[in-house]
Motif scaffolding. Structure first.
Motif, PDB file in Angstrom:
ATOM      1  N   PRO A   1       0.828  -1.213   0.000  1.00 41.31           N
ATOM      2  CA  PRO A   1       0.000   0.000   0.000  1.00 41.31           C
ATOM      3  C   PRO A   1       0.858   1.256   0.000  1.00 41.31           C
ATOM      4  CG  PRO A   1      -0.825  -1.597   1.593  1.00 41.31           C
ATOM      5  CD  PRO A   1       0.484  -2.126   1.103  1.00 41.31           C
ATOM      6  N   GLU A   2       0.237   2.371  -0.394  1.00 40.38           N
ATOM      7  CA  GLU A   2       0.957   3.649  -0.384  1.00 40.38           C
ATOM      8  C   GLU A   2       1.384   4.029   1.031  1.00 40.38           C
ATOM      9  OE1 GLU A   2      -1.289   6.698  -2.292  1.00 40.38           O
ATOM     10  OE2 GLU A   2      -1.453   5.623  -4.198  1.00 40.38           O
ATOM     11  N   ALA A   3       0.559   3.732   2.001  1.00 41.61           N
ATOM     12  CA  ALA A   3       0.940   3.985   3.392  1.00 41.61           C
ATOM     13  C   ALA A   3       2.138   3.117   3.742  1.00 41.61           C
ATOM     14  CB  ALA A   3      -0.229   3.670   4.321  1.00 41.61           C
TER      15      ALA A   3
ATOM     16  N   ARG B   1      -5.718  -0.702  -1.727  1.00 44.05           N
ATOM     17  CA  ARG B   1      -6.568   0.482  -1.560  1.00 44.05           C
ATOM     18  C   ARG B   1      -7.343   0.394  -0.245  1.00 44.05           C
ATOM     19  NH1 ARG B   1     -12.114   2.046  -4.429  1.00 44.05           N
ATOM     20  NH2 ARG B   1     -12.366   4.108  -3.536  1.00 44.05           N
TER      21      ARG B   1
ATOM     22  N   ASP C   1      -5.081   1.366   2.503  1.00 45.50           N
ATOM     23  CA  ASP C   1      -4.840   2.815   2.536  1.00 45.50           C
ATOM     24  C   ASP C   1      -6.022   3.564   3.144  1.00 45.50           C
ATOM     25  OD1 ASP C   1      -2.220   2.965   1.532  1.00 45.50           O
ATOM     26  OD2 ASP C   1      -2.919   2.751  -0.532  1.00 45.50           O
TER      27      ASP C   1
ATOM     28  N   CYS D   1      -5.724   2.987   6.851  1.00 48.02           N
ATOM     29  CA  CYS D   1      -4.626   3.762   7.436  1.00 48.02           C
ATOM     30  C   CYS D   1      -5.017   5.231   7.616  1.00 48.02           C
ATOM     31  CB  CYS D   1      -3.382   3.661   6.563  1.00 48.02           C
ATOM     32  SG  CYS D   1      -2.570   2.043   6.621  1.00 48.02           S
ATOM     33  N   THR D   2      -5.699   5.785   6.617  1.00 53.47           N
ATOM     34  CA  THR D   2      -6.153   7.176   6.731  1.00 53.47           C
ATOM     35  C   THR D   2      -7.154   7.328   7.873  1.00 53.47           C
ATOM     36  OG1 THR D   2      -5.820   7.529   4.356  1.00 53.47           O
ATOM     37  CG2 THR D   2      -7.273   9.071   5.496  1.00 53.47           C
TER      38      THR D   2
END
Length: 588
Positions: free
Chosen positions: A244-246, A487, A490, A493-494
């Protein structure tokens, strides 16, 4: 005559994610109560009927939470499961289109070959529905309230466990009646379901108190603990995986500790003692996760065979291995700082045979094959070593594909184990207790691993490092690394970052904080990530996708924050047709 034995540990994993909308308390899917009346009741019955047999039952606390919640619903007469409420509905002639749609959408969602087609009256209801459906949605309006009553009764009858069916005159009489079920019929069946569910936890506690079974636990809401702690451990078994981007899950180690501590407290409250061991969600382990389990007092844990293979080969994957007979059938000690934990590894092939293959066999033949496989292991493990075979699998979803909910296979399997001359069914706890009591001698194991062994208890290996992975393929590919799964991480995480900000602001009162914590825990469960992916069936993906996004939206509401627009858009769509409907998966 040799005193060599084979120690068989059958571990049945019982789990359903939280299907409740925690804001309204309403159940969005009915699988917890359906599996309760079918599988959890039958699995207890088979042990009650075979007092010399032993097994391990792994109950995830969030499942126990729901079973107790259903018990309260029956006791209070306030139903929050819309499908179950329809069985008790007085007037089925004037239902809203939404409630009629729920009946149609739910009551044919079973294994047709084993749960609909064998019953002519139920099959007629199915055929009639298909006929009207072909003529358009408006044609379904001609199906009467009596049709709805008959459909609801048959759906719940076939979801009765075989032990419930055989022990209840009511079920036999209703099945013989076949149609034109009255409100009184429906309410008697409703009461039987309530009685069955209310009795489950006491039945399992009684079996555990007698020493016949061991009950183990899982982190409370079934999170993948290694991924909560560190996304990057996925690369130990999948070096090129896209994460993931995180960069990590915020505060993941603290969250992992929360889920484990909560599970231990739940277990002590319900069963009177702390659990001895843990089946991590999805058999998901890592060196860091094992350390956390050990620090919380877990004596043992278990995972999949491929995790052991990866760990013996080492992080570089170059270590050659001997025959699996020489390394699989023993537990392994794992040093974790100041603590130590013993890890057992499932025989993937035998576990998958029960999960996927034996349902297609004649019951006696399947049992004979299972016993033959165990005897072959006994013959070929090293001389002087009594092998321990861990067979670990889903204890609920498999039986839908067996004739009579696996009644004959399970009955005859336990019969065979009770009378076998050298196969001993046992539990993880009892096996470890036996190791402590035995006077061992030093033996040389493959790969230079040295530990105690004797002729009456198996050798125990040592692992210098546990390579991260799960029981599925030995990797975390089922939960991370695919675009939709990443996704979903992410989005979580947000949400967790926002959660931390609000918790630090002091804006919420004590009750609001408690509700937000519970909602976050629900979002951290593994099941949402399991279902994301186009290889899974569309209906299941859509259901779990919506539940996940609804849970995240509820978390934002509880935090008194605006709901992100992206939570209104599906993450995944599905469209595949996996084996067993996707609810179970083979290890390799």
């Amino acid at each position: 005559m040799t005193d060599k034995k084979l120690h068989l540990i059958l571990c049945w994993h019982m789990h359903q994610p939280d299907y409740r909308n925690l804001t309204t308390g309403e159940y969005m899917l009915p699988w917890t109560y359906l599996h309760a009346m079918k599988d959890y009741s039958d699995m207890a019955y088979h042990l009650e009927s075979h007092p010399q047999a032993k097994s391990v039952f792994n109950f995830v606390p969030v499942l126990l939470d729901q079973l107790e919640d259903y018990s309260r619903q029956f006791e209070e007469g306030k139903l929050r499961d819309p499908l179950l409420a329809l069985l008790d509905e007085k007037d089925l002639n004037n239902l809203s289109s939404v409630r009629r749609g729920l009946i149609f959408d739910s009551c044919f969602r079973s294994n047709h070959t084993k749960m609909i087609d064998p019953y002519p009256a139920y099959k007629r209801l199915s055929d009639l529905y298909k006929h009207h459906e072909l003529n358009g949605e408006a044609s379904l309006d001609f199906l009467s309230g009596q049709y709805m009553a008959d459909l609801l009764v048959w759906y719940h009858l076939v979801w009765c466990g075989e032990s419930v069916r055989r022990g209840s005159e009511l079920v036999v009489n209703l099945m013989a009646k076949g149609s034109h079920f009255t409100l009184a019929d429906r309410r008697q069946l409703f009461d039987l379901i309530g009685k069955t569910i209310r009795g489950l936890i006491p039945r399992y506690r009684s079996l555990a108190d007698s020493g016949q079974i061991e009950i183990s636990t899982t982190p409370h809401y079934h999170p993948i603990v290694p991924l909560l702690i560190d996304f990057k451990v996925a690369r130990e078994s999948m070096p090129g995986v896209v994460l993931p981007e995180a960069t990590c899950y915020p505060g993941g180690l603290k969250r992992a500790s929360f889920h484990i501590t909560s599970a231990i407290e739940s277990h002590r409250d319900r069963f009177g003692v702390a659990p001895q061991g843990i089946w991590p969600a999805e058999g998901g382990v890592s060196q860091a996760a094992a350390t956390v389990f050990a620090e919380h007092g877990c004596r043992w844990m278990a995972s999949g065979e491929s995790v052991l293979v990866n760990s013996l080969r080492g992080l570089d994957g170059n270590q050659p291995l001997p025959s699996r007979m020489d390394y699989l059938y023993r537990p392994y000690r794992l040093a974790t700082g100041d603590h130590e934990i013993v890890s057992f590894f499932r025989d993937d092939r035998l576990s998958d045979k029960i999960g996927f293959e034996y349902a297609k066999w004649f019951g006696r033949d399947a049992v004979d094959n299972f016993i033959d496989e165990l005897e072959e292991i006994w013959r070929h493990t090293p001389e002087g070593e009594s092998p321990v075979v861990s067979v670990i699998l889903d204890g609920e979803n498999a039986w839908e594909y067996y004739p009579y909910n696996g009644y004959y296979f399970l009955s005859e399997m336990y019969d065979a184990l009770e009378s076998h001359p050298f196969i001993r069914s046992t539990t993880f706890k009892d096996y470890l207790d036996g190791c402590v009591e035995s006077n061992g001698m030093q033996v040389q194991l493959p790969l230079g691993l040295v530990e105690n062994a004797s002729t009456t208890s198996p050798a125990m290996g040592k692992l210098p490092y546990l390579v991260a992975g799960s029981w599925v393929y030995g990797t975390f590919s089922t939960w991370i690394g695919e675009p939709a799964k990443n996704r979903a991480w992410d989005l979580l995480c947000t949400a967790k970052q926002n959660f931390d900000l609000v918790m630090g602001s002091g804006r919420l009162d004590k009750q609001e904080v408690e509700l937000a914590h519970k909602q976050l825990a629900d979002c951290e469960g593994s099941d949402w990530f399991w279902w994301f992916g186009d290889y899974n069936p569309q209906h299941s993906v859509e259901s779990f996708d919506k539940l996940y996004r609804d849970n995240l939206a509820n978390l934002y509401r509880l935090l008194k924050l605006p709901i992100p627009e992206q939570l209104g858009k599906p993450i995944s769509h599905g469209g595949g047709s996996p084996e067993a409907g996707g609810a179970m998966r083979r290890a390799a």
